[in-house]
Design an enzyme around this catalytic site. Structure first.
Site, PDB file in Angstrom:
ATOM      1  CB  THR A  29      -1.182  18.282  -6.539  1.00 24.13           C
ATOM      2  OG1 THR A  29      -2.326  19.133  -6.609  1.00 24.13           O
ATOM      3  CG2 THR A  29       0.054  19.123  -6.310  1.00 24.13           C
ATOM      4  CB  THR A  32       2.637  10.934 -10.873  1.00 27.10           C
ATOM      5  OG1 THR A  32       3.852  10.688 -10.151  1.00 27.10           O
ATOM      6  CG2 THR A  32       2.266   9.701 -11.680  1.00 27.10           C
ATOM      7  CG  ASP A  92       3.751  11.443  -1.049  1.00 27.85           C
ATOM      8  OD1 ASP A  92       4.379  11.765  -2.067  1.00 27.85           O
ATOM      9  OD2 ASP A  92       3.010  12.212  -0.434  1.00 27.85           O
ATOM     10  N   GLY A 103       0.693  14.138   0.353  1.00 26.39           N
ATOM     11  CA  GLY A 103       1.104  15.386   0.995  1.00 26.39           C
ATOM     12  C   GLY A 103       2.532  15.792   0.696  1.00 26.39           C
ATOM     13  N   GLY A 104       3.233  14.984  -0.107  1.00 28.06           N
ATOM     14  CA  GLY A 104       4.607  15.339  -0.476  1.00 28.06           C
ATOM     15  C   GLY A 104       4.652  16.703  -1.134  1.00 28.06           C
ATOM     16  CD  GLU A 111      -2.968  16.247  -3.345  1.00 26.26           C
ATOM     17  OE1 GLU A 111      -2.246  16.266  -4.328  1.00 26.26           O
ATOM     18  OE2 GLU A 111      -2.587  15.806  -2.239  1.00 26.26           O
ATOM     19  CE  LYS A 129       5.846   8.136  -5.419  1.00 27.88           C
ATOM     20  NZ  LYS A 129       5.033   9.265  -5.868  1.00 27.88           N
TER      21      LYS A 129
HETATM   22  C1  5RP Z   1       0.791  16.319  -3.342  1.00 34.19           C
HETATM   23  C2  5RP Z   1       0.672  14.840  -3.378  1.00 34.19           C
HETATM   24  C3  5RP Z   1       1.252  14.129  -4.528  1.00 34.19           C
HETATM   25  O1  5RP Z   1       0.242  13.482  -5.212  1.00 34.19           O
HETATM   26  C4  5RP Z   1       2.259  13.129  -4.006  1.00 34.19           C
HETATM   27  O2  5RP Z   1       3.215  13.830  -3.252  1.00 34.19           O
HETATM   28  C5  5RP Z   1       2.935  12.386  -5.148  1.00 34.19           C
HETATM   29  O3  5RP Z   1       3.703  13.285  -5.885  1.00 34.19           O
HETATM   30  P1  5RP Z   1       4.637  12.797  -7.067  1.00 34.19           P
HETATM   31  O4  5RP Z   1       3.743  12.203  -8.108  1.00 34.19           O
HETATM   32  O5  5RP Z   1       5.341  14.051  -7.518  1.00 34.19           O
HETATM   33  O6  5RP Z   1       5.597  11.777  -6.501  1.00 34.19           O
HETATM   34  O7  5RP Z   1       0.082  14.230  -2.517  1.00 34.19           O
HETATM   35  O8  5RP Z   1       0.266  16.834  -2.153  1.00 34.19           O
END
Ligand code: 5RP
Length: 233
Positions: A29, A32, A92, A103-104, A111, A129
């Site tokens: 999710t 990316t 994140d 968890g962002g 997940e 990151k």
């Molecule tokens: C969602 C997640 C995402 O993988 C995480 O937040 C990274 O997101 P992004 O690729 O949009 O920075 O853990 O629950």
């Protein structure tokens, strides 16, 4: 390269390197991981990936798969049997030990189930990151039963955390996860042992899951601003 171009490059590279016909694939999710999903969609349309069984980790990824015509399986489907060959996801924060914070996007519970049941987990992220220590600049997210907000808040505060209820955007009130729960974002002043904290948070009644992923073996692809990739095993 801009951020979207880097994410696109990461997604394509992970699918090229690790996804083959006949595999059971976990689709992560976020902004990316979605590029890996799109690449899977392209390859399916081109007839390059036959007999693929994809399992999604969120309603975001489910929607994307529906739009791309990617058939989705439940993790419980007999063909999948709760086991995946590879999962591609974002993160994140990643620390040198290989521990992750996720968890962002609020999809951490599924997940984690998917990642912990995959033979290989490929994590895609921009190099910024990659941090010395988890939790310094990004909170540790905890998914909590709505009825347990006050009790879990009290418990995490006793562990030295400040807890902030994640609020929704374009909807009044808290963010509600795909599982019907709320999210608390925790910040800790003091350094912590990520493995210990992952276990302790999940031991609090009312906590469904937390965003620390420790003790796993991940293949991490980091994209540098010039578009080159760094691979950490
Ligand atoms: C969602 C997640 C995402 O993988 C995480 O937040 C990274 O997101 P992004 O690729 O949009 O920075 O853990 O629950």
């Amino acid at each position: 390269m801009n951020s979207d171009e880097l994410k696109q490059r990461l997604g394509r590279r992970a699918v090229d390197d690790f996804v083959r016909g006949g595999m059971r694939v976990g689709l992560g999710t976020g902004s990316t991981a979605v590029w890996a999903v799109r690449c899977v969609g392209e390859k399916l349309r081109a007839g390059e990936l036959e007999h693929l069984a994809c399992v999604v980790t969120s309603s975001q990824t489910e929607l994307e798969c529906e739009q791309l015509g990617i058939p989705i399986y439940s993790l419980n489907h007999t063909h999948v049997g709760g086991k995946l060959d590879v999962t591609i996801d974002g993160a994140d924060e990643i620390e040198p030990s290989g521990n992750l914070c996720k968890g962002g996007g609020g999809a951490l519970a599924l997940e984690k189930v998917v990642a912990y049941n995959s033979k290989r987990v490929v994590i895609l992220a921009e190099e910024r990151k990659y941090v010395a220590r988890l939790g310094k600049s990004f909170p540790i997210t905890v998914e909590v039963l709505r009825q347990a907000r006050a009790t879990v808040t009290r418990a995490v505060e006793a562990m030295g955390a400040s807890a902030s209820l994640r609020m929704a955007e374009r909807k009044i009130g808290p963010t509600i996860t795909d599982n019907g729960n709320i999210l608390l974002d925790l910040t800790f002043e003091a350094a912590f042992d990520a493995g210990w904290l992952e276990r302790e948070l999940n031991a609090i009644p009312g906590v469904v899951e937390n965003g620390l992923f420790t003790g796993g073996h991940y293949t991490v692809y980091l994209a540098k601003p010039d578009g080159s990739l760094r691979v950490l095993e």
